[in-house]
Design an enzyme around this catalytic site. Structure first.
Site, PDB file in Angstrom:
ATOM      1  N   LYS A  63       0.829  -1.217   0.000  1.00 22.78           N
ATOM      2  CA  LYS A  63       0.000   0.000   0.000  1.00 22.78           C
ATOM      3  C   LYS A  63       0.860   1.262   0.000  1.00 22.78           C
ATOM      4  O   LYS A  63       0.674   2.169  -0.812  1.00 22.78           O
ATOM      5  CB  LYS A  63      -0.951  -0.005   1.214  1.00 22.78           C
ATOM      6  CG  LYS A  63      -1.874  -1.207   1.254  1.00 22.78           C
ATOM      7  CD  LYS A  63      -2.812  -1.192   2.435  1.00 22.78           C
ATOM      8  CE  LYS A  63      -2.110  -1.379   3.765  1.00 22.78           C
ATOM      9  NZ  LYS A  63      -1.482  -2.721   3.912  1.00 22.78           N
ATOM     10  N   THR A  64       1.808   1.307   0.935  1.00 24.03           N
ATOM     11  CA  THR A  64       2.685   2.486   1.026  1.00 24.03           C
ATOM     12  C   THR A  64       3.490   2.654  -0.259  1.00 24.03           C
ATOM     13  O   THR A  64       3.634   3.760  -0.786  1.00 24.03           O
ATOM     14  CB  THR A  64       3.630   2.339   2.236  1.00 24.03           C
ATOM     15  OG1 THR A  64       2.821   2.187   3.410  1.00 24.03           O
ATOM     16  CG2 THR A  64       4.523   3.552   2.396  1.00 24.03           C
ATOM     17  N   ASP A 108      -1.396   6.961   6.539  1.00 24.24           N
ATOM     18  CA  ASP A 108      -1.314   5.531   6.832  1.00 24.24           C
ATOM     19  C   ASP A 108      -2.162   5.240   8.072  1.00 24.24           C
ATOM     20  O   ASP A 108      -2.381   6.136   8.888  1.00 24.24           O
ATOM     21  CB  ASP A 108       0.152   5.152   7.093  1.00 24.24           C
ATOM     22  CG  ASP A 108       0.433   3.714   6.688  1.00 24.24           C
ATOM     23  OD1 ASP A 108      -0.518   3.007   6.304  1.00 24.24           O
ATOM     24  OD2 ASP A 108       1.608   3.305   6.755  1.00 24.24           O
ATOM     25  N   THR A 157      -5.314  -1.348   7.152  1.00 24.84           N
ATOM     26  CA  THR A 157      -5.444  -2.802   7.173  1.00 24.84           C
ATOM     27  C   THR A 157      -6.860  -3.184   7.629  1.00 24.84           C
ATOM     28  O   THR A 157      -7.240  -4.338   7.580  1.00 24.84           O
ATOM     29  CB  THR A 157      -4.438  -3.437   8.150  1.00 24.84           C
ATOM     30  OG1 THR A 157      -4.531  -2.735   9.395  1.00 24.84           O
ATOM     31  CG2 THR A 157      -3.015  -3.345   7.628  1.00 24.84           C
ATOM     32  N   ARG A 216       6.460  -8.258   1.696  1.00 28.57           N
ATOM     33  CA  ARG A 216       7.344  -7.915   2.809  1.00 28.57           C
ATOM     34  C   ARG A 216       7.900  -9.163   3.482  1.00 28.57           C
ATOM     35  O   ARG A 216       9.078  -9.225   3.837  1.00 28.57           O
ATOM     36  CB  ARG A 216       6.643  -7.038   3.851  1.00 28.57           C
ATOM     37  CG  ARG A 216       7.615  -6.675   4.976  1.00 28.57           C
ATOM     38  CD  ARG A 216       7.008  -5.862   6.092  1.00 28.57           C
ATOM     39  NE  ARG A 216       6.637  -4.543   5.651  1.00 28.57           N
ATOM     40  CZ  ARG A 216       5.458  -3.980   5.882  1.00 28.57           C
ATOM     41  NH1 ARG A 216       4.538  -4.636   6.542  1.00 28.57           N
ATOM     42  NH2 ARG A 216       5.207  -2.768   5.469  1.00 28.57           N
TER      43      ARG A 216
HETATM   44  N1  LIG Z   1       4.093  -5.154  -5.889  1.00 31.77           N
HETATM   45  C1  LIG Z   1       5.297  -5.230  -5.323  1.00 31.77           C
HETATM   46  N2  LIG Z   1       6.380  -5.595  -6.036  1.00 31.77           N
HETATM   47  C2  LIG Z   1       7.580  -5.700  -5.454  1.00 31.77           C
HETATM   48  N3  LIG Z   1       7.824  -5.448  -4.152  1.00 31.77           N
HETATM   49  C3  LIG Z   1       6.793  -5.068  -3.396  1.00 31.77           C
HETATM   50  C4  LIG Z   1       5.483  -4.930  -3.936  1.00 31.77           C
HETATM   51  N4  LIG Z   1       4.661  -4.528  -2.948  1.00 31.77           N
HETATM   52  C5  LIG Z   1       5.409  -4.434  -1.853  1.00 31.77           C
HETATM   53  N5  LIG Z   1       6.686  -4.757  -2.099  1.00 31.77           N
HETATM   54  C6  LIG Z   1       7.777  -4.839  -1.112  1.00 31.77           C
HETATM   55  O1  LIG Z   1       7.197  -5.113   0.146  1.00 31.77           O
HETATM   56  C7  LIG Z   1       7.538  -4.124   1.103  1.00 31.77           C
HETATM   57  C8  LIG Z   1       6.298  -3.801   1.903  1.00 31.77           C
HETATM   58  O2  LIG Z   1       5.410  -3.035   1.129  1.00 31.77           O
HETATM   59  P1  LIG Z   1       4.625  -1.773   1.742  1.00 31.77           P
HETATM   60  O3  LIG Z   1       5.419  -1.136   2.814  1.00 31.77           O
HETATM   61  O4  LIG Z   1       4.196  -0.929   0.601  1.00 31.77           O
HETATM   62  O5  LIG Z   1       3.377  -2.530   2.362  1.00 31.77           O
HETATM   63  P2  LIG Z   1       2.105  -1.922   3.111  1.00 31.77           P
HETATM   64  O6  LIG Z   1       0.908  -2.536   2.457  1.00 31.77           O
HETATM   65  O7  LIG Z   1       2.206  -0.452   3.146  1.00 31.77           O
HETATM   66  O8  LIG Z   1       2.246  -2.536   4.575  1.00 31.77           O
HETATM   67  P3  LIG Z   1       1.701  -1.943   5.989  1.00 31.77           P
HETATM   68  O9  LIG Z   1       0.230  -2.231   6.017  1.00 31.77           O
HETATM   69  O10 LIG Z   1       2.426  -2.748   7.012  1.00 31.77           O
HETATM   70  O11 LIG Z   1       2.036  -0.494   6.028  1.00 31.77           O
HETATM   71  C9  LIG Z   1       8.081  -2.946   0.290  1.00 31.77           C
HETATM   72  O12 LIG Z   1       9.131  -2.324   0.937  1.00 31.77           O
HETATM   73  C10 LIG Z   1       8.545  -3.571  -1.000  1.00 31.77           C
HETATM   74  O13 LIG Z   1       9.902  -3.872  -0.919  1.00 31.77           O
HETATM   75 MG   LIG Z   2       2.500   0.791   4.730  1.00 36.37          MG
END
Ligand SMILES: Nc1ncnc2c1ncn2[C@@H]1O[C@H](COP(=O)(O)OP(=O)(O)OP(=O)(O)O)[C@@H](O)[C@H]1O
Ligand SMILES: [Mg+2]
Length: 327
Positions: A63-64, A108, A157, A216
């Site tokens: 997401k981030t 977030d 989430t 992740r």
């Molecule tokens: N589609 C993708 N392709 C490649 N790597 C990805 C992808 N999505 C996420 N990642 C990897 O996974 C890690 C986690 O992603 P991210 O921080 O965006 O998740 P999030 O959904 O924001 O999690 P949270 O809910 O914990 O904040 C990123 O640092 C990245 O390295």
């Molecule tokens: Mg995030």
């Protein structure tokens, strides 16, 4: 050829190094990518800011990362904040009134914003107005301030904890799902490459299977396998390195951790396999019901080991087989 590892032991820095910085690097979630890019393209053609967007889904699904990719695509900076820090009206007012035109505000954990903060966000999202109350008591009055164009990208989430007025103010809402195995494999290969480690095909498969189909988690397991390989095997990650790593982390081949197994075990031993309510289950395994619901349950459900019923949670037949090692 033996590759050189990149010189950082700090996982946070590695996290940033592994974060996709282009749409091509953002593997999977094809539908979401397509829709988002269409929205952005249209906004760019009109010379406007994009509509406000909401992303929800399990932790670590990207997401981030999406929020920052959108910033890049639109050529604007992203200001980042989190729900829990937006408590008072003034917190939101200060952030919004300091935005540069067309900037993105990334919120977030938006479900943890206070209701006072939410209320001031409504008119801001809807008509770019900030309604501020000046003064106190009978002489108090509301002044309205116009805001420059901006885009809010919110992530959560727990989308069910968002009030419906807030939800309805986003122009589009996207649910991020677990990744396809092939996508996770691609992510693992790409990350290994960035980390400067050679990885064998079988190792990629093992890691992907244990990754909970979450980027992740895949990257985290990969980093630990690389640690092992660096110390024991000249930086080549093979199946052996992955198996040893999983063993060390007490993660099984399906990505289940000890806590997941304990949860299933407890449900069978103390509650005859269910149905059991979340709070009773939480008390039995000393976990917050929220953690069970958000962290453990979704993946167990996806694997088909556990089910939600109107009466409570139950261990499925497959769940029993898993515990008897027949899965
Ligand atoms: N589609 C993708 N392709 C490649 N790597 C990805 C992808 N999505 C996420 N990642 C990897 O996974 C890690 C986690 O992603 P991210 O921080 O965006 O998740 P999030 O959904 O924001 O999690 P949270 O809910 O914990 O904040 C990123 O640092 C990245 O390295
Ligand atoms: Mg995030």
């Amino acid at each position: 050829m033996k590759k050189q590892p990149i010189q950082t032991s700090d996982d946070k820095e590695v996290d940033i190094a592994l974060r996709p910085s282009s749409w091509d690097e953002y593997v999977g979630q094809t539908k979401i990518k397509e829709s988002v890019r269409l929205i952005l393209e249209a906004a760019k053609q009109r010379g406007e800011s994009s509509d406000h967007l909401l992303f929800y889904g399990q932790a670590g699904l990207g997401k981030t990362t999406l929020a920052y990719l959108i910033g890049r695509e639109m050529g604007v900076s992203v200001r980042s904040t989190t729900g829990p820090t937006l408590e008072r009206t003034g917190d939101v007012a200060a952030i919004l009134s300091n935005l540069e035109p067309h900037e993105i505000l990334f919120i977030d954990e938006v479900h943890r914003m206070s209701s006072a903060a939410e209320e001031i966000l409504y008119p801001a999202l809807e008509s770019r107005k900030l309604h501020l109350v000046v003064g106190k008591g009978p002489s108090a009055k509301t002044v309205s301030i116009d805001l420059p164009p901006f885009t809010v990208i919110a992530a959560t989430t727990k989308v069910n904890m968002l009030s419906s007025p807030l939800r309805s103010r986003f122009g589009a809402i996207f649910r991020l799902d677990y990744y396809q195995t092939e996508d996770i494999q691609m992510i693992i290969k790409r990350s290994a490459n960035i980390l400067g480690a050679e990885i064998k095909e079988k190792a990629v498969h093992r890691l992907a299977k244990a990754s909970r189909l979450t980027p992740r988690v895949a990257n985290r397991l990969l980093r630990r396998a690389r640690d092992y390989a660096q110390v024991h095997q000249e930086n080549i990650i093979d199946e052996e390195a992955v198996l040893r790593t999983l063993e060390m982390l007490e993660v099984d081949e399906f990505g289940l951790e000890r806590a997941d197994r304990e949860l299933l075990q407890t449900m069978i031993e103390k509650f005859k396999g269910g149905p059991v309510g979340l709070s009773s289950l939480g008390a039995a395994i000393h976990e917050e019901p929220g953690t069970i619901e958000e962290v453990f349950e979704p993946y167990l459900i996806m694997l088909g080991l556990l089910n939600r019923t109107p009466m409570g949670r139950i261990v499925t037949e497959k769940g029993r087989e898993y515990l008897e090692n027949k899965f």
